[in-house]
Design an enzyme around this catalytic site. Structure first.
Site, PDB file in Angstrom:
ATOM      1  N   ARG A  61       0.832  -1.212   0.000  1.00  0.00           N
ATOM      2  CA  ARG A  61       0.000   0.000   0.000  1.00  0.00           C
ATOM      3  C   ARG A  61       0.863   1.257   0.000  1.00  0.00           C
ATOM      4  O   ARG A  61       0.598   2.198  -0.744  1.00  0.00           O
ATOM      5  CB  ARG A  61      -0.951   0.023   1.199  1.00  0.00           C
ATOM      6  N   ASN A  80      -6.099  -2.503   1.887  1.00  0.00           N
ATOM      7  CA  ASN A  80      -6.131  -3.956   1.956  1.00  0.00           C
ATOM      8  C   ASN A  80      -7.582  -4.397   2.020  1.00  0.00           C
ATOM      9  O   ASN A  80      -8.441  -3.691   2.552  1.00  0.00           O
ATOM     10  CB  ASN A  80      -5.411  -4.465   3.204  1.00  0.00           C
TER      11      ASN A  80
END
Length: 99
Positions: free
Chosen positions: A20, A38
């Site tokens: 990320r 996520n």
């Protein structure tokens, strides 16, 4: 050049490896706005808005990911008109909570 929103679902070893953070950095590099998060099913989801060429560049990089990741696939996902409008109004690219 035209702007649009795109959603990507990235599969493989993509959680717990800095994916990320890396994806947000790459999106910012290309001048995109939106978010990355996520998902509980193990995927990473990205909604990005910007120039079509920048989105294509990001998509190519997502297929490789950061060094610790093992990307198995990058799948496009649908973007509703409401989501596209929200993404277009974003001022940054952020990491958001898991969904």
């Amino acid at each position: 050049m035209s702007k649009m929103a795109r959603r990507y679902f990235v599969t493989g070893r993509v959680q717990g490896v800095g994916f990320r953070y890396w994806a947000a950095g790459r999106a910012k590099h290309y001048g995109l706005v939106g978010w990355v998060r996520n998902r509980r099913d193990g995927r990473v989801e990205i909604l990005a808005y910007g120039e079509t060429e920048a989105l294509s560049n990001l998509e190519r990089e997502l297929a490789d990911g950061p060094p610790a990741a093992l990307v198995q696939g990058v799948e496009p996902g649908p973007v509703s008109p409401e989501e596209a409008e929200l993404a277009a109004g974003a001022t940054a690219f952020e990491q958001t909570p898991t969904l």
